[in-house]
Write a protein that holds these residues in place. Structure first.
Motif, short mmCIF file in Angstrom:
data_model
loop_
_atom_site.label_atom_id
_atom_site.label_comp_id
_atom_site.label_asym_id
_atom_site.label_seq_id
_atom_site.Cartn_x
_atom_site.Cartn_y
_atom_site.Cartn_z
N ILE A 28 -60.34 -37.78 8.38
CA ILE A 28 -60.48 -36.53 9.27
C ILE A 28 -61.84 -35.64 8.90
N PHE A 29 -62.23 -35.79 7.66
CA PHE A 29 -63.23 -34.91 6.96
C PHE A 29 -64.54 -35.12 7.91
N ARG A 30 -64.77 -36.38 8.36
CA ARG A 30 -66.32 -36.76 8.95
C ARG A 30 -66.35 -35.83 10.14
N VAL A 31 -65.29 -35.83 10.69
CA VAL A 31 -65.29 -35.09 12.26
C VAL A 31 -65.03 -33.54 12.36
N ASN A 32 -64.21 -33.34 11.50
CA ASN A 32 -63.67 -31.80 11.47
C ASN A 32 -64.19 -30.90 10.36
N ASP A 33 -64.41 -29.64 11.00
CA ASP A 33 -64.77 -28.51 10.08
C ASP A 33 -63.56 -28.26 9.39
N MET A 34 -63.55 -28.32 7.84
CA MET A 34 -62.53 -27.85 7.04
C MET A 34 -62.56 -26.32 6.38
N ALA A 35 -61.61 -25.97 6.04
CA ALA A 35 -61.47 -24.95 5.17
C ALA A 35 -60.20 -24.49 3.94
N TRP A 36 -60.54 -23.85 3.02
CA TRP A 36 -59.57 -23.37 1.95
C TRP A 36 -58.84 -22.31 2.49
N TYR A 37 -57.64 -22.02 2.59
CA TYR A 37 -56.75 -20.85 2.58
C TYR A 37 -56.18 -20.54 1.66
N ARG A 38 -55.52 -19.43 1.27
CA ARG A 38 -54.60 -18.90 0.31
C ARG A 38 -53.79 -18.02 0.43
N GLN A 39 -52.54 -18.16 0.04
CA GLN A 39 -51.47 -17.25 0.33
C GLN A 39 -50.89 -16.57 -1.14
#
Length: 115
Positions: A28-39
């Motif tokens: 999925i990484f090749r086409v998607n922007d990715m992010a880190w989130y935290r809680q």
């Protein structure tokens, strides 16, 4: 079904560093922007850092200059290098797509910063 597996968390002292990894079961990484989130405990999940498919990055003001997001599309992995850690960075860290969350959340990885 894509699965996201975060790792690399642990206990670290104030001012220390930690490198988180997020591995996806699919490409999925090749086409998607990715992010880190935290809680953090008792708080809502928040956005920490984003990276486009082309490698452009953005950061929350609270981590700018201390955290670095990167990606390895060949390995379907996103990283978060965290330096100069503060107690307020204590949280469970997750990765997912951005700006829309397209996949089920993984279990996350807990980072605890002790003073």
């Amino acid at each position: 079904q894509v699965q996201l597996v975060e790792s690399g968390g642990g206990l670290v002292q104030v001012g220390g560093s930690r490198r988180l990894s997020c591995a996806a079961s699919g490409s999925i990484f090749r086409v998607n922007d990715m992010a880190w989130y935290r809680q953090a405990p008792g708080m809502q999940r928040e956005l920490v850092a984003t990276i486009t498919s082309g490698g452009s990055t953005n950061y929350a003001d609270s981590v700018k200059g201390r955290f670095t997001i990167s990606r390895d599309n060949a390995k379907n992995t996103v990283f978060l290098q965290m330096n100069s850690l503060k107690p307020e960075d204590t949280a469970v860290y997750y990765c997912n797509t951005y700006p829309y969350v397209l996949y089920a959340w993984g279990r996350g990885t807990l980072v605890t910063v002790s003073s």
